[in-house]
Design a protein around this motif. Structure first.
Motif, PDB file in Angstrom:
ATOM      1  N   MET A  29       0.830  -1.203   0.000  1.00  0.00           N
ATOM      2  CA  MET A  29       0.000   0.000   0.000  1.00  0.00           C
ATOM      3  C   MET A  29       0.864   1.252   0.000  1.00  0.00           C
ATOM      4  N   TYR A  30       1.965   1.218   0.748  1.00  0.00           N
ATOM      5  CA  TYR A  30       2.882   2.357   0.781  1.00  0.00           C
ATOM      6  C   TYR A  30       3.469   2.614  -0.599  1.00  0.00           C
ATOM      7  N   ASN A  31       3.903   1.552  -1.275  1.00  0.00           N
ATOM      8  CA  ASN A  31       4.468   1.699  -2.609  1.00  0.00           C
ATOM      9  C   ASN A  31       3.466   2.330  -3.574  1.00  0.00           C
ATOM     10  N   LEU A  32       2.241   1.837  -3.531  1.00  0.00           N
ATOM     11  CA  LEU A  32       1.208   2.376  -4.419  1.00  0.00           C
ATOM     12  C   LEU A  32       0.989   3.861  -4.174  1.00  0.00           C
ATOM     13  N   THR A  33       0.970   4.238  -2.885  1.00  0.00           N
ATOM     14  CA  THR A  33       0.666   5.622  -2.534  1.00  0.00           C
ATOM     15  C   THR A  33       1.856   6.557  -2.728  1.00  0.00           C
ATOM     16  N   ALA A  34       3.003   6.206  -2.157  1.00  0.00           N
ATOM     17  CA  ALA A  34       4.147   7.117  -2.113  1.00  0.00           C
ATOM     18  C   ALA A  34       4.978   7.109  -3.395  1.00  0.00           C
ATOM     19  N   ILE A  35       5.028   5.969  -4.077  1.00  0.00           N
ATOM     20  CA  ILE A  35       5.903   5.863  -5.246  1.00  0.00           C
ATOM     21  C   ILE A  35       5.128   5.958  -6.557  1.00  0.00           C
ATOM     22  N   PHE A  36       3.965   5.307  -6.616  1.00  0.00           N
ATOM     23  CA  PHE A  36       3.228   5.251  -7.876  1.00  0.00           C
ATOM     24  C   PHE A  36       1.980   6.139  -7.890  1.00  0.00           C
ATOM     25  N   SER A  37       1.817   6.934  -6.824  1.00  0.00           N
ATOM     26  CA  SER A  37       0.761   7.971  -6.761  1.00  0.00           C
ATOM     27  C   SER A  37      -0.639   7.409  -6.971  1.00  0.00           C
ATOM     28  N   VAL A  38      -0.872   6.224  -6.425  1.00  0.00           N
ATOM     29  CA  VAL A  38      -2.204   5.620  -6.477  1.00  0.00           C
ATOM     30  C   VAL A  38      -2.915   5.911  -5.160  1.00  0.00           C
ATOM     31  N   ASP A  39      -4.137   6.374  -5.244  1.00  0.00           N
ATOM     32  CA  ASP A  39      -4.894   6.709  -4.039  1.00  0.00           C
ATOM     33  C   ASP A  39      -5.465   5.445  -3.413  1.00  0.00           C
ATOM     34  N   VAL A  40      -4.857   5.022  -2.311  1.00  0.00           N
ATOM     35  CA  VAL A  40      -5.351   3.871  -1.548  1.00  0.00           C
ATOM     36  C   VAL A  40      -6.054   4.425  -0.317  1.00  0.00           C
ATOM     37  N   TRP A  41      -7.365   4.347  -0.294  1.00  0.00           N
ATOM     38  CA  TRP A  41      -8.151   5.065   0.712  1.00  0.00           C
ATOM     39  C   TRP A  41      -7.812   4.675   2.139  1.00  0.00           C
ATOM     40  N   LEU A  42      -7.451   3.409   2.372  1.00  0.00           N
ATOM     41  CA  LEU A  42      -7.190   2.957   3.735  1.00  0.00           C
ATOM     42  C   LEU A  42      -5.834   3.428   4.255  1.00  0.00           C
ATOM     43  N   PHE A  43      -4.881   3.620   3.342  1.00  0.00           N
ATOM     44  CA  PHE A  43      -3.529   3.987   3.759  1.00  0.00           C
ATOM     45  C   PHE A  43      -3.534   5.394   4.354  1.00  0.00           C
ATOM     46  N   GLY A  44      -2.858   5.540   5.497  1.00  0.00           N
ATOM     47  CA  GLY A  44      -2.769   6.841   6.147  1.00  0.00           C
ATOM     48  C   GLY A  44      -3.918   7.150   7.075  1.00  0.00           C
ATOM     49  N   THR A  45      -4.894   6.251   7.156  1.00  0.00           N
ATOM     50  CA  THR A  45      -6.022   6.467   8.064  1.00  0.00           C
ATOM     51  C   THR A  45      -5.644   6.042   9.475  1.00  0.00           C
ATOM     52  N   VAL A  46      -6.466   6.443  10.423  1.00  0.00           N
ATOM     53  CA  VAL A  46      -6.239   6.072  11.822  1.00  0.00           C
ATOM     54  C   VAL A  46      -6.289   4.552  11.968  1.00  0.00           C
ATOM     55  N   VAL A  47      -7.188   3.917  11.238  1.00  0.00           N
ATOM     56  CA  VAL A  47      -7.318   2.458  11.302  1.00  0.00           C
ATOM     57  C   VAL A  47      -6.027   1.794  10.857  1.00  0.00           C
ATOM     58  N   MET A  48      -5.476   2.228   9.712  1.00  0.00           N
ATOM     59  CA  MET A  48      -4.268   1.603   9.193  1.00  0.00           C
ATOM     60  C   MET A  48      -3.072   1.883  10.090  1.00  0.00           C
ATOM     61  N   ASP A  49      -2.975   3.112  10.591  1.00  0.00           N
ATOM     62  CA  ASP A  49      -1.865   3.454  11.485  1.00  0.00           C
ATOM     63  C   ASP A  49      -1.935   2.644  12.773  1.00  0.00           C
ATOM     64  N   SER A  50      -3.149   2.438  13.269  1.00  0.00           N
ATOM     65  CA  SER A  50      -3.328   1.650  14.490  1.00  0.00           C
ATOM     66  C   SER A  50      -2.946   0.191  14.252  1.00  0.00           C
ATOM     67  N   LEU A  51      -3.336  -0.346  13.088  1.00  0.00           N
ATOM     68  CA  LEU A  51      -2.972  -1.718  12.747  1.00  0.00           C
ATOM     69  C   LEU A  51      -1.460  -1.853  12.600  1.00  0.00           C
ATOM     70  N   ARG A  52      -0.827  -0.855  11.993  1.00  0.00           N
ATOM     71  CA  ARG A  52       0.638  -0.890  11.831  1.00  0.00           C
ATOM     72  C   ARG A  52       1.320  -0.942  13.194  1.00  0.00           C
ATOM     73  N   ILE A  53       0.891  -0.102  14.109  1.00  0.00           N
ATOM     74  CA  ILE A  53       1.474  -0.097  15.449  1.00  0.00           C
ATOM     75  C   ILE A  53       1.243  -1.436  16.132  1.00  0.00           C
ATOM     76  N   PHE A  54       0.035  -1.994  15.954  1.00  0.00           N
ATOM     77  CA  PHE A  54      -0.296  -3.259  16.596  1.00  0.00           C
ATOM     78  C   PHE A  54       0.606  -4.387  16.122  1.00  0.00           C
ATOM     79  N   PHE A  55       0.794  -4.533  14.790  1.00  0.00           N
ATOM     80  CA  PHE A  55       1.593  -5.672  14.350  1.00  0.00           C
ATOM     81  C   PHE A  55       3.081  -5.450  14.574  1.00  0.00           C
ATOM     82  N   VAL A  56       3.526  -4.199  14.677  1.00  0.00           N
ATOM     83  CA  VAL A  56       4.932  -3.958  15.040  1.00  0.00           C
ATOM     84  C   VAL A  56       5.141  -4.299  16.519  1.00  0.00           C
TER      85      VAL A  56
END
Length: 241
Positions: A29-56
């Motif tokens: 999702m990061y690659n799509l958003t930051a490198i290829f400029s694709v709008d991934v609606w879930l990326f960067g949301t509170v839900v996704m950030d919370s999930l990232r923190i959880f699995f780390v």
């Protein structure tokens, strides 16, 4: 982990496998958003950030637990840190705008080496006291990045950034020593019952062998997934999209 196969805690491997799969999805999702400029609606949301923190957090806990089961944390730490430095070199030359200075592999390598140095002293601290204090310290230091420190030394700025302070140094993948080391240390305390063989027996179960297999090879998965994902996406957007 360095236990015999019959004594291995497969459920830890399975959880680690799940976490690394989530990491792969997040990076896609990061690659799509930051490198290829694709709008991934879930990326960067509170839900996704919370999930990232959880699995780390889960990865750090399991890695800390594994320290109690590993024969040589120094060797394991050097190997992991070397893998992290390889990632730094590859991103520096191949995709410098996505340079990874101190990512998750660097962190785990340093944390393992730290445990190798101080683990014998930590063993004097009761399990639940050590785990509880570690969690409290994690919570206290979680916002350390909000502390801005700028110096005239680029090297010093990088060092302070590795510790966890905001020095303006940008790393595409960034997991500094603070606060994450405290979750790792909490795991090292919780790993003692596993070392003694007193952990719940269900941790020896292996309900999803594919996931536990992935969990045993997380370093390899981490090293190869980004080149494969980035390469595949590059070919798609360059020649097919």
């Amino acid at each position: 982990m360095a236990t015999l196969k019959k004594d291995r805690y497969h459920l830890l491997d399975m959880f680690r496998g799940i976490c690394i799969i989530l990491v792969v999805i997040y990076h896609a999702m990061y690659n799509l958003t930051a490198i290829f400029s694709v709008d991934v609606w879930l990326f960067g949301t509170v839900v996704m950030d919370s999930l990232r923190i959880f699995f780390v957090v889960c990865l750090a806990l399991i890695s800390g637990i594994s320290c109690s089961l590993t024969r040589s944390n120094a060797k394991r730490g050097v190997k992991t840190l070397a893998a992290g430095l390889l990632v730094t070199a590859v991103t520096y030359f191949a995709i410098p705008d996505q340079l990874i200075i101190f990512g998750i592999l660097h962190f785990f390598g340093v944390a393992m080496l730290l445990y190798a140095a101080i683990g014998r002293f930590l063993k004097k601290i009761p399990v639940f006291v050590g785990a509880a204090v570690s969690v409290v310290l994690f919570a206290i230091s979680f916002q350390v990045y909000s502390v801005e420190i700028y110096t005239n030394s680029e090297i010093l700025n990088i060092i302070l950034s590795i510790i966890g302070f905001n020095t303006g140094v940008i790393s595409a993948d960034y997991y500094p020593i603070l606060p994450w080391v405290f979750i790792f240390l909490a795991g090292s305390f919780l790993g003692r019952p596993f070392k003694k063989g007193t952990a719940p027996k269900f941790f020896r179960a292996n309900p999803v062998k594919a996931l536990s297999f992935i969990g045993r090879h997380t370093l390899l998965v981490y090293l190869i997934h980004q080149p494969l994902i980035y390469g595949g996406m590059y070919l798609w957007f360059e020649y097919f999209a």
